[in-house]
Design a protein around this motif. Structure first.
Motif, PDB file in Angstrom:
ATOM      1  N   MET A  54     -11.486  -2.093   6.625  1.00  0.00           N
ATOM      2  CA  MET A  54     -12.094  -2.528   5.357  1.00  0.00           C
ATOM      3  C   MET A  54     -13.081  -1.477   4.868  1.00  0.00           C
ATOM      4  SD  MET A  54     -12.016  -4.691   3.012  1.00  0.00           S
ATOM      5  CE  MET A  54     -12.990  -5.067   1.563  1.00  0.00           C
ATOM      6  N   VAL A  55     -13.952  -1.024   5.805  1.00  0.00           N
ATOM      7  CA  VAL A  55     -14.887   0.049   5.478  1.00  0.00           C
ATOM      8  C   VAL A  55     -14.108   1.290   5.043  1.00  0.00           C
ATOM      9  CG1 VAL A  55     -16.513   1.680   6.486  1.00  0.00           C
ATOM     10  CG2 VAL A  55     -16.782  -0.760   6.916  1.00  0.00           C
ATOM     11  N   THR A  56     -13.039   1.598   5.796  1.00  0.00           N
ATOM     12  CA  THR A  56     -12.224   2.761   5.481  1.00  0.00           C
ATOM     13  C   THR A  56     -11.554   2.579   4.129  1.00  0.00           C
ATOM     14  OG1 THR A  56     -11.765   2.789   7.838  1.00  0.00           O
ATOM     15  CG2 THR A  56     -10.522   4.314   6.474  1.00  0.00           C
ATOM     16  N   GLU A  57     -11.117   1.348   3.870  1.00  0.00           N
ATOM     17  CA  GLU A  57     -10.482   1.082   2.584  1.00  0.00           C
ATOM     18  C   GLU A  57     -11.426   1.350   1.430  1.00  0.00           C
ATOM     19  OE1 GLU A  57      -8.704  -2.828   2.051  1.00  0.00           O
ATOM     20  OE2 GLU A  57      -7.540  -2.468   3.877  1.00  0.00           O
ATOM     21  N   THR A  58     -12.664   0.902   1.565  1.00  0.00           N
ATOM     22  CA  THR A  58     -13.658   1.127   0.513  1.00  0.00           C
ATOM     23  C   THR A  58     -13.851   2.621   0.283  1.00  0.00           C
ATOM     24  OG1 THR A  58     -14.817  -0.881   1.126  1.00  0.00           O
ATOM     25  CG2 THR A  58     -16.061   0.716  -0.165  1.00  0.00           C
ATOM     26  N   ARG A  59     -13.975   3.342   1.378  1.00  0.00           N
ATOM     27  CA  ARG A  59     -14.190   4.783   1.289  1.00  0.00           C
ATOM     28  C   ARG A  59     -13.016   5.463   0.569  1.00  0.00           C
ATOM     29  NH1 ARG A  59     -14.414   9.751   3.314  1.00  0.00           N
ATOM     30  NH2 ARG A  59     -16.465  10.569   3.905  1.00  0.00           N
ATOM     31  N   GLU A  60     -11.801   5.126   0.999  1.00  0.00           N
ATOM     32  CA  GLU A  60     -10.623   5.731   0.389  1.00  0.00           C
ATOM     33  C   GLU A  60     -10.515   5.400  -1.092  1.00  0.00           C
ATOM     34  OE1 GLU A  60      -7.197   4.602   2.664  1.00  0.00           O
ATOM     35  OE2 GLU A  60      -7.747   5.903   4.342  1.00  0.00           O
ATOM     36  N   LYS A  61     -10.875   4.165  -1.399  1.00  0.00           N
ATOM     37  CA  LYS A  61     -10.814   3.743  -2.795  1.00  0.00           C
ATOM     38  C   LYS A  61     -11.807   4.531  -3.647  1.00  0.00           C
ATOM     39  CE  LYS A  61     -10.271  -0.505  -5.444  1.00  0.00           C
ATOM     40  NZ  LYS A  61     -10.457  -1.962  -5.482  1.00  0.00           N
ATOM     41  N   MET A  62     -12.972   4.792  -3.079  1.00  0.00           N
ATOM     42  CA  MET A  62     -13.975   5.566  -3.814  1.00  0.00           C
ATOM     43  C   MET A  62     -13.483   6.996  -4.049  1.00  0.00           C
ATOM     44  SD  MET A  62     -17.570   4.220  -2.115  1.00  0.00           S
ATOM     45  CE  MET A  62     -18.657   5.101  -3.273  1.00  0.00           C
ATOM     46  N   VAL A  63     -12.849   7.578  -3.051  1.00  0.00           N
ATOM     47  CA  VAL A  63     -12.343   8.957  -3.206  1.00  0.00           C
ATOM     48  C   VAL A  63     -11.228   8.998  -4.255  1.00  0.00           C
ATOM     49  CG1 VAL A  63     -11.173  10.881  -2.056  1.00  0.00           C
ATOM     50  CG2 VAL A  63     -13.002   9.642  -0.866  1.00  0.00           C
ATOM     51  N   ARG A  64     -10.320   8.020  -4.183  1.00  0.00           N
ATOM     52  CA  ARG A  64      -9.229   7.961  -5.177  1.00  0.00           C
ATOM     53  C   ARG A  64      -9.796   7.778  -6.586  1.00  0.00           C
ATOM     54  NH1 ARG A  64      -6.585   4.362  -1.730  1.00  0.00           N
ATOM     55  NH2 ARG A  64      -7.030   2.656  -3.174  1.00  0.00           N
ATOM     56  N   THR A  65     -10.806   6.902  -6.686  1.00  0.00           N
ATOM     57  CA  THR A  65     -11.405   6.661  -7.995  1.00  0.00           C
ATOM     58  C   THR A  65     -12.103   7.915  -8.516  1.00  0.00           C
ATOM     59  OG1 THR A  65     -11.754   4.349  -7.383  1.00  0.00           O
ATOM     60  CG2 THR A  65     -12.993   5.176  -9.270  1.00  0.00           C
ATOM     61  N   ALA A  66     -12.795   8.623  -7.624  1.00  0.00           N
ATOM     62  CA  ALA A  66     -13.480   9.858  -8.033  1.00  0.00           C
ATOM     63  C   ALA A  66     -12.465  10.889  -8.518  1.00  0.00           C
ATOM     64  CB  ALA A  66     -14.301  10.418  -6.870  1.00  0.00           C
ATOM     65  N   ALA A  67     -11.336  10.992  -7.817  1.00  0.00           N
ATOM     66  CA  ALA A  67     -10.302  11.957  -8.217  1.00  0.00           C
ATOM     67  C   ALA A  67      -9.780  11.618  -9.611  1.00  0.00           C
ATOM     68  CB  ALA A  67      -9.157  11.956  -7.195  1.00  0.00           C
ATOM     69  N   LEU A  68      -9.581  10.336  -9.855  1.00  0.00           N
ATOM     70  CA  LEU A  68      -9.066   9.906 -11.165  1.00  0.00           C
ATOM     71  C   LEU A  68     -10.098  10.170 -12.267  1.00  0.00           C
ATOM     72  CD1 LEU A  68      -6.683   8.479 -12.582  1.00  0.00           C
ATOM     73  CD2 LEU A  68      -7.940   6.342 -12.314  1.00  0.00           C
ATOM     74  N   LEU A  69     -11.366   9.858 -11.972  1.00  0.00           N
ATOM     75  CA  LEU A  69     -12.409  10.077 -12.975  1.00  0.00           C
ATOM     76  C   LEU A  69     -12.594  11.567 -13.269  1.00  0.00           C
ATOM     77  CD1 LEU A  69     -15.051   7.397 -11.936  1.00  0.00           C
ATOM     78  CD2 LEU A  69     -13.788   7.487 -14.100  1.00  0.00           C
ATOM     79  N   LEU A  70     -12.512  12.395 -12.246  1.00  0.00           N
ATOM     80  CA  LEU A  70     -12.583  13.851 -12.458  1.00  0.00           C
ATOM     81  C   LEU A  70     -11.461  14.287 -13.389  1.00  0.00           C
ATOM     82  CD1 LEU A  70     -13.250  15.273  -8.867  1.00  0.00           C
ATOM     83  CD2 LEU A  70     -14.750  15.516 -10.864  1.00  0.00           C
ATOM     84  N   ALA A  71     -10.257  13.809 -13.106  1.00  0.00           N
ATOM     85  CA  ALA A  71      -9.087  14.212 -13.891  1.00  0.00           C
ATOM     86  C   ALA A  71      -9.183  13.713 -15.327  1.00  0.00           C
ATOM     87  CB  ALA A  71      -7.813  13.691 -13.227  1.00  0.00           C
ATOM     88  N   LYS A  72      -9.848  12.576 -15.510  1.00  0.00           N
ATOM     89  CA  LYS A  72      -9.893  11.978 -16.851  1.00  0.00           C
ATOM     90  C   LYS A  72     -11.115  12.392 -17.651  1.00  0.00           C
ATOM     91  CE  LYS A  72      -7.130   7.841 -16.766  1.00  0.00           C
ATOM     92  NZ  LYS A  72      -7.011   6.502 -17.278  1.00  0.00           N
ATOM     93  N   ARG A  73     -12.275  12.428 -16.995  1.00  0.00           N
ATOM     94  CA  ARG A  73     -13.515  12.552 -17.775  1.00  0.00           C
ATOM     95  C   ARG A  73     -14.376  13.721 -17.354  1.00  0.00           C
ATOM     96  NH1 ARG A  73     -16.473   7.385 -17.939  1.00  0.00           N
ATOM     97  NH2 ARG A  73     -17.725   8.753 -19.256  1.00  0.00           N
ATOM     98  N   GLY A  74     -13.879  14.548 -16.438  1.00  0.00           N
ATOM     99  CA  GLY A  74     -14.641  15.722 -16.043  1.00  0.00           C
ATOM    100  C   GLY A  74     -15.657  15.427 -14.959  1.00  0.00           C
ATOM    101  N   LEU A  75     -16.378  16.474 -14.566  1.00  0.00           N
ATOM    102  CA  LEU A  75     -17.298  16.377 -13.435  1.00  0.00           C
ATOM    103  C   LEU A  75     -18.435  15.398 -13.700  1.00  0.00           C
ATOM    104  CD1 LEU A  75     -17.980  17.411 -10.620  1.00  0.00           C
ATOM    105  CD2 LEU A  75     -19.219  19.302 -11.665  1.00  0.00           C
ATOM    106  N   GLN A  76     -19.017  15.465 -14.914  1.00  0.00           N
ATOM    107  CA  GLN A  76     -20.135  14.565 -15.203  1.00  0.00           C
ATOM    108  C   GLN A  76     -19.663  13.119 -15.374  1.00  0.00           C
ATOM    109  OE1 GLN A  76     -20.098  17.636 -16.235  1.00  0.00           O
ATOM    110  NE2 GLN A  76     -22.081  18.488 -15.677  1.00  0.00           N
ATOM    111  N   GLY A  77     -18.376  12.944 -15.700  1.00  0.00           N
ATOM    112  CA  GLY A  77     -17.832  11.603 -15.854  1.00  0.00           C
ATOM    113  C   GLY A  77     -17.561  10.921 -14.524  1.00  0.00           C
ATOM    114  N   ALA A  78     -17.584  11.717 -13.455  1.00  0.00           N
ATOM    115  CA  ALA A  78     -17.316  11.158 -12.128  1.00  0.00           C
ATOM    116  C   ALA A  78     -18.626  10.927 -11.377  1.00  0.00           C
ATOM    117  CB  ALA A  78     -16.401  12.095 -11.331  1.00  0.00           C
TER     118      ALA A  78
END
Lengths: 189, 189
Positions: free
Chosen positions: A1-25
């Motif tokens: 569960m802890v690992t899931e949260t961590r992985e989800k945060m990394v995936r979300t950060a990757a998506l936000l970087l791709a969509k909104r740039g560094l400051q958007g993440a």
């Protein structure tokens, strides 16, 4: 569960970087989009935002590498097609709202270590593409520069497509790229 | 004097966009870097930051257009060389700290009108390059897609070079581009 949260945060950060740039993440955006509890930030990423971004870059790198590995042994034009397709999928799946996390970090980072991480991703892609193109029939003297052309032109075409909200010019670039790679293979054969 | 201040702010914004991305080109950064008085912001740019950024994009567009116009009538490979050289100069003059303001806006903008402005710059470049390549000997059916390839690959190669802090791969891409354009011209001739 802890690992899931961590992985989800990394995936979300990757998506936000791709969509909104560094400051958007930002951490707050990552929390909002991933639904992770606030306390999870420094638990999972004690070094702060740069650590999260670095892991998002590693994820982006791994995704492209895994996809490319699936095409090992194919002809050089097929390898070129697969690389280009990877970016085409990102554009279409996001309705032109997402691009490349590595580009986002490069053009906005003011922290040297993050830029170095971005460079490392480009080097990994360069290495595997050079290898796959050579294996696929491109003369080895030419494989590295064609790999550089593929990476540069795909990244640039993604940016133009995002700006225009249309796939036409991306496809024109993709066609030129596959043709150049095919011609290089024929010369050798 | 008033005009000078305004122009200096636009030039500074263009440079900050190219170096530090959209969020790095804030009003306070522009004021600090240009030495303009604080009151000049809403005097010169009553519509706010987006107006300043839009004018910085227009400046970036005009610079490239002016440079390309100087090469009208030259052979297609020379036109390709000139376009690539424009970006090479940006990289070397800034010690790899600057790239393209239009890219910076595209990958980080969350305002639709700004992205539309970025798209308009790409379209202008696409138009003039297509024209110059066709005039320079590339078959007209191919000129548009080669212009797209030149823009995409140059933009991407600038990003990779910035990440790596080295010109090698940019130069490899540039050489491939000139060769592709030269080959297209020969087919027609």
């Amino acid at each position: 569960m802890v690992t899931e949260t961590r992985e989800k945060m990394v995936r979300t950060a990757a998506l936000l970087l791709a969509k909104r740039g560094l400051q958007g993440a930002s951490f707050s955006e990552v929390l909002a989009a991933s639904g992770a509890p606030r306390g999870s930030i420094y638990h999972h990423f004690p070094e702060g935002k740069d650590q999260l971004v670095a892991e998002a870059l590693a994820l982006a790198q791994a995704r492209a590498m895994d996809e490319l590995e699936r095409h090992r042994g194919e002809s050089a034009p097929d390898v070129a097609r697969a690389f280009v397709q990877l970016w085409r999928d990102v554009l279409l799946a996001s309705d032109f709202s997402a691009g490349c996390a590595v580009v986002a970090v490069t053009v906005a980072a003011d922290a040297e270590p993050l830029v170095e991480k971005a460079a490392a991703v480009f080097r990994e892609w360069q290495g595997i593409l050079t290898d796959l193109l050579a294996t696929g029939g491109v003369p080895s003297a030419r494989a590295a520069s064609l790999a550089s052309l593929l990476i540069a032109a795909s990244e640039g075409a993604v940016i133009v497509a995002r700006a225009e909200g249309a796939i036409d010019r991306f496809d024109a670039v993709a066609e030129e790229l596959v043709e150049v790679v095919a011609a290089a293979g024929e010369v050798s054969g």
